[in-house]
Scaffold this motif. Structure first.
Motif, short mmCIF file in Angstrom:
data_model
loop_
_atom_site.label_atom_id
_atom_site.label_comp_id
_atom_site.label_asym_id
_atom_site.label_seq_id
_atom_site.Cartn_x
_atom_site.Cartn_y
_atom_site.Cartn_z
N GLY A 22 17.63 14.74 1.88
CA GLY A 22 18.84 13.99 2.14
C GLY A 22 18.60 12.55 2.53
N LEU A 23 17.35 12.17 2.75
CA LEU A 23 17.05 10.79 3.13
C LEU A 23 16.36 10.07 1.97
CD1 LEU A 23 15.69 11.25 6.77
CD2 LEU A 23 18.03 10.78 6.03
N SER A 24 16.53 8.76 1.93
CA SER A 24 15.91 7.93 0.89
C SER A 24 15.26 6.72 1.55
CB SER A 24 16.94 7.49 -0.14
OG SER A 24 17.97 6.73 0.48
N GLY A 25 14.32 6.12 0.85
CA GLY A 25 13.62 4.96 1.39
C GLY A 25 13.98 3.68 0.65
N VAL A 26 13.87 2.57 1.37
CA VAL A 26 14.09 1.25 0.79
C VAL A 26 12.91 0.37 1.22
CG1 VAL A 26 15.59 -0.78 0.70
CG2 VAL A 26 16.60 1.52 0.93
N SER A 27 12.31 -0.33 0.27
CA SER A 27 11.14 -1.13 0.63
C SER A 27 10.88 -2.22 -0.39
CB SER A 27 9.89 -0.24 0.71
OG SER A 27 8.74 -1.01 1.00
N GLY A 28 10.43 -3.36 0.11
CA GLY A 28 9.93 -4.41 -0.77
C GLY A 28 8.42 -4.39 -0.87
N ASP A 29 7.78 -3.55 -0.03
CA ASP A 29 6.32 -3.45 0.01
C ASP A 29 5.79 -2.24 -0.74
OD1 ASP A 29 6.27 -5.67 1.63
OD2 ASP A 29 5.98 -4.56 3.49
N CYS A 30 6.56 -1.16 -0.73
CA CYS A 30 6.07 0.13 -1.21
C CYS A 30 6.98 0.67 -2.31
CB CYS A 30 6.01 1.14 -0.06
SG CYS A 30 5.10 0.54 1.39
N ALA A 31 6.46 1.65 -3.04
CA ALA A 31 7.24 2.31 -4.08
C ALA A 31 8.05 3.44 -3.46
CB ALA A 31 6.31 2.85 -5.16
N THR A 32 9.32 3.51 -3.82
CA THR A 32 10.19 4.56 -3.30
C THR A 32 10.73 5.38 -4.46
OG1 THR A 32 12.10 3.07 -3.36
CG2 THR A 32 10.85 3.16 -1.31
N GLY A 33 10.98 6.63 -4.20
CA GLY A 33 11.49 7.51 -5.24
C GLY A 33 10.85 8.88 -5.17
N SER A 34 11.51 9.86 -5.79
CA SER A 34 11.01 11.24 -5.84
C SER A 34 10.78 11.81 -4.45
CB SER A 34 9.71 11.33 -6.66
OG SER A 34 9.92 10.86 -7.96
N GLY A 35 11.64 11.42 -3.50
CA GLY A 35 11.55 11.98 -2.17
C GLY A 35 10.37 11.53 -1.35
N ALA A 36 9.75 10.38 -1.71
CA ALA A 36 8.59 9.91 -0.96
C ALA A 36 8.49 8.40 -1.06
CB ALA A 36 7.31 10.56 -1.48
N VAL A 37 7.76 7.82 -0.12
CA VAL A 37 7.45 6.39 -0.13
C VAL A 37 5.93 6.27 -0.28
CG1 VAL A 37 7.53 4.22 1.12
CG2 VAL A 37 9.44 5.84 1.32
N THR A 38 5.48 5.48 -1.25
CA THR A 38 4.04 5.33 -1.51
C THR A 38 3.65 3.86 -1.32
OG1 THR A 38 4.10 7.15 -3.11
CG2 THR A 38 2.20 5.67 -3.19
N CYS A 39 2.72 3.64 -0.40
CA CYS A 39 2.28 2.28 -0.08
C CYS A 39 0.81 2.11 -0.45
CB CYS A 39 2.45 1.99 1.41
SG CYS A 39 4.14 2.24 2.04
N THR A 40 0.47 0.98 -1.05
CA THR A 40 -0.92 0.67 -1.38
C THR A 40 -1.34 -0.60 -0.64
OG1 THR A 40 -0.24 -0.54 -3.35
CG2 THR A 40 -0.81 1.78 -3.63
N THR A 41 -2.65 -0.73 -0.39
CA THR A 41 -3.11 -1.81 0.48
C THR A 41 -3.76 -2.98 -0.25
OG1 THR A 41 -5.32 -0.83 0.75
CG2 THR A 41 -3.60 -0.14 2.29
N GLY A 42 -4.43 -2.74 -1.38
CA GLY A 42 -5.34 -3.74 -1.90
C GLY A 42 -6.59 -3.77 -1.03
N GLN A 43 -7.40 -4.83 -1.11
CA GLN A 43 -8.67 -4.89 -0.38
C GLN A 43 -8.45 -5.20 1.09
OE1 GLN A 43 -12.29 -6.44 -2.25
NE2 GLN A 43 -12.44 -7.90 -0.59
N VAL A 44 -9.19 -4.47 1.94
CA VAL A 44 -9.14 -4.66 3.38
C VAL A 44 -10.57 -4.89 3.87
CG1 VAL A 44 -8.39 -3.71 5.60
CG2 VAL A 44 -7.19 -3.05 3.49
N PRO A 45 -10.86 -6.00 4.55
CA PRO A 45 -12.22 -6.24 5.03
C PRO A 45 -12.59 -5.32 6.17
CG PRO A 45 -10.75 -7.93 5.86
CD PRO A 45 -9.94 -7.10 4.89
N PHE A 46 -13.87 -5.13 6.38
CA PHE A 46 -14.34 -4.31 7.49
C PHE A 46 -13.79 -4.86 8.81
CE2 PHE A 46 -17.96 -3.86 10.64
CZ PHE A 46 -17.57 -2.60 11.06
N GLY A 47 -13.13 -4.00 9.58
CA GLY A 47 -12.54 -4.41 10.84
C GLY A 47 -11.13 -4.94 10.72
N GLY A 48 -10.64 -5.14 9.49
CA GLY A 48 -9.30 -5.69 9.27
C GLY A 48 -8.25 -4.60 9.07
N SER A 49 -7.00 -5.03 9.03
CA SER A 49 -5.88 -4.10 8.84
C SER A 49 -4.87 -4.70 7.88
CB SER A 49 -5.18 -3.80 10.18
OG SER A 49 -6.04 -3.15 11.08
#
Length: 288
Positions: free
Chosen positions: A207-234
């Motif tokens: 019954g809930l849906s997601g809205v995002s400009g950062d992540c993919a929404t649809g099929s009952g889930a939100v999928t987020c990807t990061t790209g490269q993250v340096p050691f110690g970074g976030s």
């Protein structure tokens, strides 16, 4: 008598020459024939590293058809790395495969006269499936009329792991018209290598849906990807879930899970984080 004094004079001169502080000063040492340096002491599988090799002719003759060579031990260099660049050479760089010697890469630098030097920068792409561990680099000056000893240089550590730690937080953004819950997905690279990419999936309750400009929404889930993250970074990604009257009084559990990452993640205990939210009223949501 003159013939007798002459030998004594020669002896005196010889003694003076030995005792002279100027003549006793040793000649300056020759420069090393081969030196090596690395752009980094460690590298992730799939990434690149450069090896700089300088060769010097310390002799009085010309080294003909001279080449700078680079090897590694215990693993042969071409077994885990591809030569993608070679600057400073006067012709194409090739693979060395002598029947009785090590296997590596070489760069032609032409004839080297006595005292002359040449520098070559080899760019190596480390294979995605390279085994982790340490390799020691070696170099050699080789010509058609001369070969130096193989010189040991710096060590390179190949890393094929990066721990992607997942954190999920929720913050209600309440309003009379469009109340919603804002979620933040944070992925931290705990090393030891660089995290090239990570995917975090958050299934949504019915019954809930997601809205995002950062992540993919649809099929009952939100999928987020990061790209490269340096050691110690976030890296953080955000999405929101609108709420309505039908949500009042219902506890919802949101679970963010690392579903993929590159390279291998050696720690599974921090791959999942969870938040529980209860809609008390249209203007009150508790999340913890």
């Amino acid at each position: 008598m003159r013939s007798l004094r002459h030998p004594l004079a020669l002896v005196a001169m010889a003694v003076a020459m030995v005792m002279s502080p100027l003549l006793a000063t040793p000649a300056s040492a020759d420069p090393p024939e081969v030196t090596l340096s690395l752009s980094s002491s460690q590298v992730n599988t799939g990434d690149s590293v450069t090896v700089t090799v300088q060769v010097t002719n310390i002799h009085g003759f010309t080294v003909l058809n001279a080449a700078a060579r680079v090897f590694s031990t215990p693993a042969a260099l071409p077994s885990y790395a591809t030569l993608t660049g070679c600057t400073g050479a006067i012709g194409p760089c090739t693979t060395v495969s002598d029947a009785s010697g090590p296997i590596g890469f070489e760069a032609p630098v032409g004839a080297l006269s006595g005292g002359a030097s040449a520098t070559v920068v080899f760019t190596l792409a480390i294979a995605q499936n390279a085994q982790p561990g340490e390799r020691t680099f070696q170099g050699e000056l080789r010509g058609s009329n001369y070969a130096s000893e193989i010189v040991t240089g710096p060590a390179l550590t190949v890393i094929s792991q990066a721990d992607a730690a997942v954190r999920l937080t929720a913050s209600p953004k309440l309003a009379l018209l469009v109340p919603k819950i804002e979620f933040t997905v944070r992925v931290t690279d705990n090393g030891p290598g660089v995290l090239r990419s990570a995917t975090v999936t958050t299934p949504l309750p019915g019954g809930l849906s997601g809205v995002s400009g950062d992540c993919a929404t649809g099929s009952g889930a939100v999928t987020c990807t990061t790209g490269q993250v340096p050691f110690g970074g976030s890296v953080t990604r955000k999405f929101t879930v609108p709420i309505g009257l039908l949500s009042i009084g219902v506890p919802y559990t949101f679970t963010a899970t690392r579903t993929a990452s590159d390279p291998v993640d050696p720690v599974s205990s921090n791959d999942v984080d969870q938040v529980q939210c209860t809609v008390v009223s249209i203007v009150l949501v508790n999340c913890h």
